[in-house]
Design a protein around this motif. Sequence first.
Motif, PDB file in Angstrom:
ATOM      1  N   GLY A  16       0.805  -1.229   0.000  1.00 48.67           N
ATOM      2  CA  GLY A  16       0.000   0.000   0.000  1.00 48.67           C
ATOM      3  C   GLY A  16       0.832   1.270   0.000  1.00 48.67           C
ATOM      4  N   ILE A  17       2.107   1.161  -0.352  1.00 53.74           N
ATOM      5  CA  ILE A  17       2.983   2.332  -0.406  1.00 53.74           C
ATOM      6  C   ILE A  17       2.891   2.925  -1.806  1.00 53.74           C
ATOM      7  CG2 ILE A  17       5.336   3.173  -0.148  1.00 53.74           C
ATOM      8  CD1 ILE A  17       5.855   0.782   1.694  1.00 53.74           C
ATOM      9  N   SER A  18       2.308   4.083  -1.912  1.00 58.51           N
ATOM     10  CA  SER A  18       2.019   4.647  -3.226  1.00 58.51           C
ATOM     11  C   SER A  18       3.261   5.126  -3.972  1.00 58.51           C
ATOM     12  CB  SER A  18       1.023   5.796  -3.099  1.00 58.51           C
ATOM     13  OG  SER A  18       1.578   6.829  -2.319  1.00 58.51           O
ATOM     14  N   ILE A  19       4.310   5.513  -3.259  1.00 58.33           N
ATOM     15  CA  ILE A  19       5.517   5.988  -3.943  1.00 58.33           C
ATOM     16  C   ILE A  19       6.180   4.836  -4.699  1.00 58.33           C
ATOM     17  CG2 ILE A  19       7.056   5.685  -1.981  1.00 58.33           C
ATOM     18  CD1 ILE A  19       7.179   8.591  -4.467  1.00 58.33           C
ATOM     19  N   LEU A  20       6.154   3.614  -4.149  1.00 60.04           N
ATOM     20  CA  LEU A  20       6.691   2.455  -4.862  1.00 60.04           C
ATOM     21  C   LEU A  20       5.866   2.152  -6.104  1.00 60.04           C
ATOM     22  CD1 LEU A  20       7.650  -0.007  -1.998  1.00 60.04           C
ATOM     23  CD2 LEU A  20       9.144   1.460  -3.351  1.00 60.04           C
ATOM     24  N   TRP A  21       4.572   2.312  -5.996  1.00 55.09           N
ATOM     25  CA  TRP A  21       3.667   2.110  -7.128  1.00 55.09           C
ATOM     26  C   TRP A  21       4.005   3.093  -8.246  1.00 55.09           C
ATOM     27  CZ3 TRP A  21       0.181  -1.445  -8.464  1.00 55.09           C
ATOM     28  CH2 TRP A  21      -0.772  -1.124  -9.414  1.00 55.09           C
ATOM     29  N   THR A  22       4.203   4.356  -7.895  1.00 55.62           N
ATOM     30  CA  THR A  22       4.515   5.393  -8.880  1.00 55.62           C
ATOM     31  C   THR A  22       5.881   5.162  -9.530  1.00 55.62           C
ATOM     32  OG1 THR A  22       3.227   6.959  -7.567  1.00 55.62           O
ATOM     33  CG2 THR A  22       4.724   7.869  -9.212  1.00 55.62           C
ATOM     34  N   ILE A  23       6.876   4.868  -8.722  1.00 58.61           N
ATOM     35  CA  ILE A  23       8.217   4.619  -9.263  1.00 58.61           C
ATOM     36  C   ILE A  23       8.198   3.374 -10.145  1.00 58.61           C
ATOM     37  CG2 ILE A  23      10.586   4.000  -8.643  1.00 58.61           C
ATOM     38  CD1 ILE A  23      10.240   5.760  -6.150  1.00 58.61           C
ATOM     39  N   GLY A  24       7.444   2.367  -9.771  1.00 61.21           N
ATOM     40  CA  GLY A  24       7.337   1.150 -10.568  1.00 61.21           C
ATOM     41  C   GLY A  24       6.729   1.405 -11.931  1.00 61.21           C
ATOM     42  N   ILE A  25       5.694   2.227 -11.980  1.00 65.69           N
ATOM     43  CA  ILE A  25       5.067   2.576 -13.260  1.00 65.69           C
ATOM     44  C   ILE A  25       6.046   3.331 -14.143  1.00 65.69           C
ATOM     45  CG2 ILE A  25       3.293   4.023 -14.328  1.00 65.69           C
ATOM     46  CD1 ILE A  25       1.472   3.302 -11.987  1.00 65.69           C
ATOM     47  N   ILE A  26       6.762   4.286 -13.560  1.00 67.75           N
ATOM     48  CA  ILE A  26       7.710   5.086 -14.336  1.00 67.75           C
ATOM     49  C   ILE A  26       8.830   4.205 -14.885  1.00 67.75           C
ATOM     50  CG2 ILE A  26       9.455   6.904 -14.158  1.00 67.75           C
ATOM     51  CD1 ILE A  26       7.541   8.279 -12.136  1.00 67.75           C
ATOM     52  N   LEU A  27       9.402   3.332 -14.054  1.00 64.26           N
ATOM     53  CA  LEU A  27      10.484   2.455 -14.508  1.00 64.26           C
ATOM     54  C   LEU A  27      10.009   1.487 -15.581  1.00 64.26           C
ATOM     55  CD1 LEU A  27      12.463   1.571 -11.275  1.00 64.26           C
ATOM     56  CD2 LEU A  27      13.162   3.034 -13.154  1.00 64.26           C
ATOM     57  N   ALA A  28       8.818   0.944 -15.416  1.00 64.56           N
ATOM     58  CA  ALA A  28       8.299   0.011 -16.410  1.00 64.56           C
ATOM     59  C   ALA A  28       8.073   0.720 -17.749  1.00 64.56           C
ATOM     60  CB  ALA A  28       7.008  -0.627 -15.904  1.00 64.56           C
ATOM     61  N   LEU A  29       7.549   1.921 -17.726  1.00 67.72           N
ATOM     62  CA  LEU A  29       7.315   2.661 -18.970  1.00 67.72           C
ATOM     63  C   LEU A  29       8.621   3.032 -19.654  1.00 67.72           C
ATOM     64  CD1 LEU A  29       4.329   4.998 -18.042  1.00 67.72           C
ATOM     65  CD2 LEU A  29       4.327   2.992 -19.537  1.00 67.72           C
ATOM     66  N   ILE A  30       9.604   3.503 -18.889  1.00 71.74           N
ATOM     67  CA  ILE A  30      10.903   3.848 -19.479  1.00 71.74           C
ATOM     68  C   ILE A  30      11.553   2.590 -20.059  1.00 71.74           C
ATOM     69  CG2 ILE A  30      13.251   4.617 -18.941  1.00 71.74           C
ATOM     70  CD1 ILE A  30      12.012   6.564 -16.938  1.00 71.74           C
ATOM     71  N   GLY A  31      11.464   1.485 -19.350  1.00 76.93           N
ATOM     72  CA  GLY A  31      12.021   0.230 -19.845  1.00 76.93           C
ATOM     73  C   GLY A  31      11.363  -0.220 -21.135  1.00 76.93           C
ATOM     74  N   LEU A  32      10.045  -0.078 -21.219  1.00 75.14           N
ATOM     75  CA  LEU A  32       9.344  -0.461 -22.440  1.00 75.14           C
ATOM     76  C   LEU A  32       9.720   0.434 -23.613  1.00 75.14           C
ATOM     77  CD1 LEU A  32       5.804  -1.314 -21.060  1.00 75.14           C
ATOM     78  CD2 LEU A  32       7.447  -2.877 -22.090  1.00 75.14           C
ATOM     79  N   VAL A  33       9.878   1.729 -23.370  1.00 72.01           N
ATOM     80  CA  VAL A  33      10.270   2.653 -24.431  1.00 72.01           C
ATOM     81  C   VAL A  33      11.673   2.332 -24.929  1.00 72.01           C
ATOM     82  CG1 VAL A  33      10.846   5.072 -24.909  1.00 72.01           C
ATOM     83  CG2 VAL A  33       8.711   4.507 -23.753  1.00 72.01           C
ATOM     84  N   LEU A  34      12.601   2.100 -24.007  1.00 78.96           N
ATOM     85  CA  LEU A  34      13.969   1.779 -24.409  1.00 78.96           C
ATOM     86  C   LEU A  34      14.036   0.432 -25.129  1.00 78.96           C
ATOM     87  CD1 LEU A  34      16.003   2.958 -21.305  1.00 78.96           C
ATOM     88  CD2 LEU A  34      15.838   4.060 -23.530  1.00 78.96           C
ATOM     89  N   TRP A  35      13.280  -0.532 -24.654  1.00 80.33           N
ATOM     90  CA  TRP A  35      13.248  -1.835 -25.309  1.00 80.33           C
ATOM     91  C   TRP A  35      12.683  -1.711 -26.717  1.00 80.33           C
ATOM     92  CZ3 TRP A  35       8.747  -4.925 -26.316  1.00 80.33           C
ATOM     93  CH2 TRP A  35       9.036  -6.178 -26.819  1.00 80.33           C
TER      94      TRP A  35
END
Length: 51
Positions: A16-35
């Motif tokens: 339930g920690i929202s900052i981890l949720w937000t950072i996870g979304i950002i990292l996943a999106l950047i990873g998908l763009v780079l991939w």
Amino acid sequence: MIILGVILLIIGFVTGISILWTIGIILALIGLVLWGAGALGHALGGRRHYY
């Protein structure tokens, strides 16, 4: 980067920690763009080859 983003998404969702949720979304999106850019053959970070 995609795997780390997904792990942070799961941890953030379970705890339930929202900052981890937000950072996870950002990292996943950047990873998908780079991939995606790498799959299309674009040079990333000044490298033209995978080695």
